[in-house]
Design an enzyme around this catalytic site. Structure first.
Site, mmCIF file in Angstrom:
data_model
loop_
_atom_site.group_PDB
_atom_site.id
_atom_site.type_symbol
_atom_site.label_atom_id
_atom_site.label_comp_id
_atom_site.label_asym_id
_atom_site.label_seq_id
_atom_site.Cartn_x
_atom_site.Cartn_y
_atom_site.Cartn_z
ATOM 1 N N ARG A 1 -1.979 -6.100 -8.504
ATOM 2 C CA ARG A 1 -0.833 -6.977 -8.249
ATOM 3 C C ARG A 1 -0.687 -8.041 -9.324
ATOM 4 O O ARG A 1 0.358 -8.180 -9.937
ATOM 5 C CB ARG A 1 -0.979 -7.650 -6.876
ATOM 6 C CG ARG A 1 -0.697 -6.734 -5.719
ATOM 7 C CD ARG A 1 -1.175 -7.325 -4.444
ATOM 8 N NE ARG A 1 -2.591 -7.663 -4.538
ATOM 9 C CZ ARG A 1 -3.355 -8.011 -3.528
ATOM 10 N NH1 ARG A 1 -2.853 -8.108 -2.337
ATOM 11 N NH2 ARG A 1 -4.632 -8.275 -3.703
ATOM 12 N N SER B 1 -2.646 -7.953 2.857
ATOM 13 C CA SER B 1 -2.894 -7.844 4.303
ATOM 14 C C SER B 1 -3.208 -9.219 4.877
ATOM 15 O O SER B 1 -2.792 -9.550 5.996
ATOM 16 C CB SER B 1 -4.066 -6.899 4.565
ATOM 17 O OG SER B 1 -3.788 -5.620 4.057
ATOM 18 N N HIS C 1 0.838 -1.207 0.000
ATOM 19 C CA HIS C 1 0.000 0.000 0.000
ATOM 20 C C HIS C 1 0.877 1.262 0.000
ATOM 21 O O HIS C 1 0.594 2.239 -0.693
ATOM 22 C CB HIS C 1 -0.877 0.057 1.255
ATOM 23 C CG HIS C 1 -1.910 -1.028 1.368
ATOM 24 N ND1 HIS C 1 -1.957 -1.899 2.429
ATOM 25 C CD2 HIS C 1 -2.948 -1.362 0.561
ATOM 26 C CE1 HIS C 1 -2.983 -2.730 2.280
ATOM 27 N NE2 HIS C 1 -3.595 -2.434 1.155
#
Ligand code: PNS
Length: 163
Positions: A92, A130, A17
């Site tokens: 990604r 995450s 991030h």
């Protein structure tokens, strides 16, 4: 075009991030991180914890001038209320594409004035999420190359409190 919102769950914020944030900051004069209160997946941290951890992390990594807000409801409404021109998202891998494509087209349908802008991940963070960070930390693994110290400590405290 000069203002943008970078939305997400940020449960918790990672170096992936932060990389997107640093690059987006070069293109937009005003940038806000918008943390969704109720993500699709049950969050580990409450929304106020995620806002606090994110603010503290920005200070730790010395990123100035980025506002951190939270929202509940539609992202596009949050973007409109905050008067931004664009929504920033990171990409990604191929696996991100379908969802991001659907979200960008839906949001454009809801408001054609607000563009979604995608930033391709830095190669070294292309595997990072995450969820992976939480899993590694949960099983006692090392996460210092994935998240700043602020986040590492918050994860340690959280998992300790859940024991
Ligand atoms: O980091 P995430 O969890 O992939 O972020 C997804 C997020 C929070 C940006 C998205 O789920 C969202 O905006 N949710 C709010 C509700 C909404 O606007 N849904 C319609 C989007 S097409």
């Amino acid at each position: 075009m000069s203002s943008a919102i970078y939305p997400g769950s940020f449960d918790p914020i990672t170096y992936g991030h932060i990389d997107i944030l640093r690059r987006a900051k070069k293109l937009f004069s005003r940038l806000l991180i918008a943390i969704v209160a109720n993500p699709n997946k049950a969050p580990l941290f409450s929304v106020s914890e995620r806002v606090g951890i994110t603010k503290e992390t920005l200070a730790e990594v010395k990123i100035c001038g980025v506002e951190v807000i939270s929202y509940d409801g539609l992202l596009i409404e949050c973007a409109k209320v905050n008067g931004v021109d664009a929504i920033v998202r990171g990409l990604r891998a191929n696996s991100d594409f379908d969802y991001e494509f659907q979200m960008a087209l839906t949001n454009r349908d809801l408001d054609s004035e607000i563009e979604t802008v995608f930033f391709m991940t830095a190669g070294k963070y292309s595997f990072l999420s995450s969820s992976i960070v939480k899993e590694v930390k949960h099983y006692g693994g090392e996460v210092s190359s994935f998240v700043p110290k602020t986040v590492e400590d918050a994860l340690a405290r959280k998992f300790e409190s859940l024991e």
